[in-house]
Design a protein around this motif. Structure first.
Motif, mmCIF file in Angstrom:
data_model
loop_
_atom_site.group_PDB
_atom_site.id
_atom_site.type_symbol
_atom_site.label_atom_id
_atom_site.label_comp_id
_atom_site.label_asym_id
_atom_site.label_seq_id
_atom_site.Cartn_x
_atom_site.Cartn_y
_atom_site.Cartn_z
ATOM 1 N N ARG A 30 0.847 -1.187 0.000
ATOM 2 C CA ARG A 30 0.000 0.000 0.000
ATOM 3 C C ARG A 30 0.886 1.242 0.000
ATOM 4 N NH1 ARG A 30 -5.027 1.496 3.977
ATOM 5 N NH2 ARG A 30 -5.472 3.451 2.942
ATOM 6 N N LEU A 31 0.564 2.178 -0.861
ATOM 7 C CA LEU A 31 1.315 3.417 -0.950
ATOM 8 C C LEU A 31 1.203 4.173 0.362
ATOM 9 C CD1 LEU A 31 2.903 5.293 -2.892
ATOM 10 C CD2 LEU A 31 0.696 6.333 -3.476
ATOM 11 N N CYS A 32 2.336 4.494 0.969
ATOM 12 C CA CYS A 32 2.298 5.229 2.233
ATOM 13 C C CYS A 32 2.920 6.617 2.101
ATOM 14 C CB CYS A 32 2.945 4.424 3.361
ATOM 15 S SG CYS A 32 4.668 4.023 3.104
ATOM 16 N N ASN A 33 3.582 6.909 0.980
ATOM 17 C CA ASN A 33 4.132 8.235 0.744
ATOM 18 C C ASN A 33 4.076 8.496 -0.753
ATOM 19 O OD1 ASN A 33 5.795 10.494 0.284
ATOM 20 N ND2 ASN A 33 6.997 10.068 2.107
ATOM 21 N N SER A 34 3.046 9.210 -1.179
ATOM 22 C CA SER A 34 2.862 9.426 -2.612
ATOM 23 C C SER A 34 3.885 10.393 -3.194
ATOM 24 C CB SER A 34 1.445 9.924 -2.903
ATOM 25 O OG SER A 34 1.204 11.154 -2.238
ATOM 26 N N GLY A 35 4.552 11.177 -2.352
ATOM 27 C CA GLY A 35 5.583 12.089 -2.845
ATOM 28 C C GLY A 35 6.845 11.370 -3.273
ATOM 29 N N SER A 36 7.209 10.327 -2.525
ATOM 30 C CA SER A 36 8.448 9.609 -2.840
ATOM 31 C C SER A 36 8.210 8.192 -3.371
ATOM 32 C CB SER A 36 9.329 9.531 -1.593
ATOM 33 O OG SER A 36 8.682 8.805 -0.572
ATOM 34 N N GLY A 37 6.955 7.754 -3.419
ATOM 35 C CA GLY A 37 6.636 6.427 -3.945
ATOM 36 C C GLY A 37 7.004 5.301 -3.004
ATOM 37 N N GLU A 38 6.887 5.526 -1.708
ATOM 38 C CA GLU A 38 7.198 4.489 -0.727
ATOM 39 C C GLU A 38 5.962 3.645 -0.425
ATOM 40 O OE1 GLU A 38 9.307 5.920 2.753
ATOM 41 O OE2 GLU A 38 10.013 7.621 1.547
ATOM 42 N N TYR A 39 6.191 2.346 -0.310
ATOM 43 C CA TYR A 39 5.122 1.393 -0.042
ATOM 44 C C TYR A 39 5.412 0.618 1.237
ATOM 45 C CZ TYR A 39 3.250 2.067 -4.715
ATOM 46 O OH TYR A 39 2.689 2.601 -5.841
ATOM 47 N N LYS A 40 4.356 0.159 1.857
ATOM 48 C CA LYS A 40 4.466 -0.751 2.993
ATOM 49 C C LYS A 40 3.752 -2.024 2.568
ATOM 50 C CE LYS A 40 5.116 0.350 6.989
ATOM 51 N NZ LYS A 40 5.377 0.720 8.310
ATOM 52 N N GLY A 41 4.423 -3.167 2.693
ATOM 53 C CA GLY A 41 3.857 -4.432 2.247
ATOM 54 C C GLY A 41 3.579 -5.369 3.400
ATOM 55 N N TYR A 42 2.598 -6.248 3.196
ATOM 56 C CA TYR A 42 2.192 -7.196 4.225
ATOM 57 C C TYR A 42 1.488 -8.375 3.566
ATOM 58 C CZ TYR A 42 -1.758 -4.110 3.403
ATOM 59 O OH TYR A 42 -2.720 -3.352 2.796
ATOM 60 N N PRO A 43 1.521 -9.538 4.207
ATOM 61 C CA PRO A 43 0.816 -10.704 3.656
ATOM 62 C C PRO A 43 -0.693 -10.556 3.840
ATOM 63 C CG PRO A 43 1.856 -11.281 5.734
ATOM 64 C CD PRO A 43 2.267 -9.873 5.428
ATOM 65 N N ILE A 44 -1.437 -11.088 2.905
ATOM 66 C CA ILE A 44 -2.897 -11.139 3.001
ATOM 67 C C ILE A 44 -3.345 -12.566 2.707
ATOM 68 C CG2 ILE A 44 -3.228 -8.708 2.407
ATOM 69 C CD1 ILE A 44 -3.997 -9.595 -0.433
ATOM 70 N N LEU A 45 -4.586 -12.869 3.029
ATOM 71 C CA LEU A 45 -5.141 -14.179 2.719
ATOM 72 C C LEU A 45 -5.353 -14.286 1.216
ATOM 73 C CD1 LEU A 45 -7.787 -14.410 5.570
ATOM 74 C CD2 LEU A 45 -5.562 -15.567 5.457
ATOM 75 N N PRO A 46 -5.141 -15.449 0.634
ATOM 76 C CA PRO A 46 -5.321 -15.602 -0.814
ATOM 77 C C PRO A 46 -6.698 -15.140 -1.304
ATOM 78 C CG PRO A 46 -4.225 -17.528 0.065
ATOM 79 C CD PRO A 46 -4.644 -16.674 1.250
ATOM 80 N N GLU A 47 -7.726 -15.356 -0.514
ATOM 81 C CA GLU A 47 -9.071 -14.940 -0.932
ATOM 82 C C GLU A 47 -9.272 -13.427 -0.884
ATOM 83 O OE1 GLU A 47 -9.356 -16.667 3.260
ATOM 84 O OE2 GLU A 47 -8.483 -17.318 1.384
ATOM 85 N N GLU A 48 -8.355 -12.694 -0.280
ATOM 86 C CA GLU A 48 -8.419 -11.229 -0.241
ATOM 87 C C GLU A 48 -7.770 -10.591 -1.477
ATOM 88 O OE1 GLU A 48 -8.304 -9.913 4.343
ATOM 89 O OE2 GLU A 48 -6.471 -10.898 3.638
ATOM 90 N N ALA A 49 -7.032 -11.380 -2.229
ATOM 91 C CA ALA A 49 -6.331 -10.874 -3.418
ATOM 92 C C ALA A 49 -7.328 -10.632 -4.550
ATOM 93 C CB ALA A 49 -5.289 -11.883 -3.867
ATOM 94 N N PRO A 50 -6.987 -9.724 -5.469
ATOM 95 C CA PRO A 50 -7.851 -9.532 -6.630
ATOM 96 C C PRO A 50 -7.994 -10.839 -7.407
ATOM 97 C CG PRO A 50 -6.121 -7.851 -6.539
ATOM 98 C CD PRO A 50 -5.821 -8.860 -5.490
#
Length: 54
Positions: A30-50
Motif C-alpha cells: 500500500r502506498l504510504c508516501n505518494s511524494g516519494s513512492g514508498e510502499y508498505k507491504g504485508y501478507p494477506i489471505l489468498p481470498e483477499e487478493a484480486p
C-alpha cells in the motif's frame, strides 16, 4: 509492480496498491508516501487478493 499487478487508483504518479504471489502466499503493498513512492507491504489471505492476480 513491474508485472503490472497494481490498482487502477493512482495517487500522484503511483498506484495506491500492488500485489504479488510468492508460492502459496499473497502480499499487498500500500502506498504510504505518494511524494516519494514508498510502499508498505504485508501478507494477506489468498481470498483477499484480486481475482485477476496470477
Amino acid at each position: 509492480m513491474r508485472a503490472g499487478n497494481v490498482s487502477a487508483y493512482v495517487e500522484g504518479d503511483f498506484p495506491r496498491y500492488a500485489w504479488t504471489r510468492a508460492g502459496e502466499r499473497v502480499y499487498e503493498a500500500r502506498l504510504c508516501n505518494s511524494g516519494s513512492g514508498e510502499y508498505k507491504g504485508y501478507p494477506i489471505l489468498p481470498e483477499e487478493a484480486p481475482g485477476w492476480l496470477p
